[in-house]
Write a protein that holds these residues in place. Structure first.
Motif, PDB file in Angstrom:
ATOM      1  N   PRO A 122       0.812  -1.233   0.000  1.00  0.00           N
ATOM      2  CA  PRO A 122       0.000   0.000   0.000  1.00  0.00           C
ATOM      3  C   PRO A 122       0.842   1.279   0.000  1.00  0.00           C
ATOM      4  N   GLY A 123       1.956   1.273   0.701  1.00  0.00           N
ATOM      5  CA  GLY A 123       2.828   2.450   0.707  1.00  0.00           C
ATOM      6  C   GLY A 123       3.431   2.723  -0.657  1.00  0.00           C
ATOM      7  N   TYR A 124       3.811   1.660  -1.365  1.00  0.00           N
ATOM      8  CA  TYR A 124       4.363   1.822  -2.709  1.00  0.00           C
ATOM      9  C   TYR A 124       3.299   2.313  -3.684  1.00  0.00           C
ATOM     10  N   VAL A 125       2.082   1.829  -3.520  1.00  0.00           N
ATOM     11  CA  VAL A 125       0.988   2.277  -4.387  1.00  0.00           C
ATOM     12  C   VAL A 125       0.703   3.761  -4.150  1.00  0.00           C
ATOM     13  N   VAL A 126       0.663   4.171  -2.882  1.00  0.00           N
ATOM     14  CA  VAL A 126       0.434   5.582  -2.558  1.00  0.00           C
ATOM     15  C   VAL A 126       1.544   6.444  -3.147  1.00  0.00           C
ATOM     16  N   ALA A 127       2.788   6.018  -2.975  1.00  0.00           N
ATOM     17  CA  ALA A 127       3.915   6.794  -3.500  1.00  0.00           C
ATOM     18  C   ALA A 127       3.849   6.899  -5.016  1.00  0.00           C
TER      19      ALA A 127
END
Length: 183
Positions: free
Chosen positions: A5-10
């Motif tokens: 999820p953090g990579y998707v947000v970034a």
């Protein structure tokens, strides 16, 4: 998978943050991004062996927001200040330093974390060939927390340097001429 999820947000917010840094300059978005990455580390530091997995997702999203703010702003600042004709070299150096930073962070994390458990166990854990059973999990978590404290200190130095840099002087191209612009 908990970090996805953090990579998707970034990935989703990176272009938006890049446009923002082009408009207002890199100092504020980069500094806020570093602060958010520090916030993610503070959340990671609260982890225990019984912490619910959703806490890791929350920390991942906070870190993703921070990287979405920092990296485009940093890239924008470097490329905006590169001389014409040196864009390729500047970008190559930027990518090289980013890759070295990523590699160094893995080496630093493995080194600090492995000091808390036997070396072979650390390699087995990072390779995924074993799990943390038999009381090793708390020692390993303590090692990871020590590595996170080191990362937090490095980010604190980066935050101070980012916040204290002066105004940017970017060269704007206006109808075939160049005009300095401060942001």
């Amino acid at each position: 998978l908990l970090l996805v999820p953090g990579y998707v947000v970034a990935s989703a917010l990176g272009p938006i943050a890049g446009r923002l840094s082009d408009k207002i300059g890199a100092r504020i978005p980069a500094t806020l991004g570093i602060a958010m990455m520090m916030g993610a580390i503070l959340v990671y530091l609260t982890l225990t062996v019984t912490t619910p997995l959703y806490v890791i997702i929350i920390a991942s999203v906070i870190g993703g927001l921070g990287t979405a703010m920092f990296y485009p702003a940093n890239n924008s600042a470097v490329m905006a200040n590169a001389r014409r004709g040196f864009y390729g070299g500047a970008n190559g150096l930027l990518r090289t330093l980013a890759n070295l930073g990523t590699l160094s962070s893995y080496v630093l994390t493995l080194t600090v974390a492995s000091l808390s458990i036997p070396r072979y166990v650390a390699f087995e854990v990072f390779l995924g060939t074993t799990n943390l059973l038999g009381g090793v999990e708390q020692s390993f978590l303590n090692g990871i927390k020590a590595a996170l404290v080191v990362a937090l200190f490095i980010l604190l130095v980066a935050l101070v340097l980012s916040a204290s840099r002066g105004k940017e002087v970017r060269v704007e191209k206006i109808e075939g001429t160049t005009k300095p612009s401060t942001t």
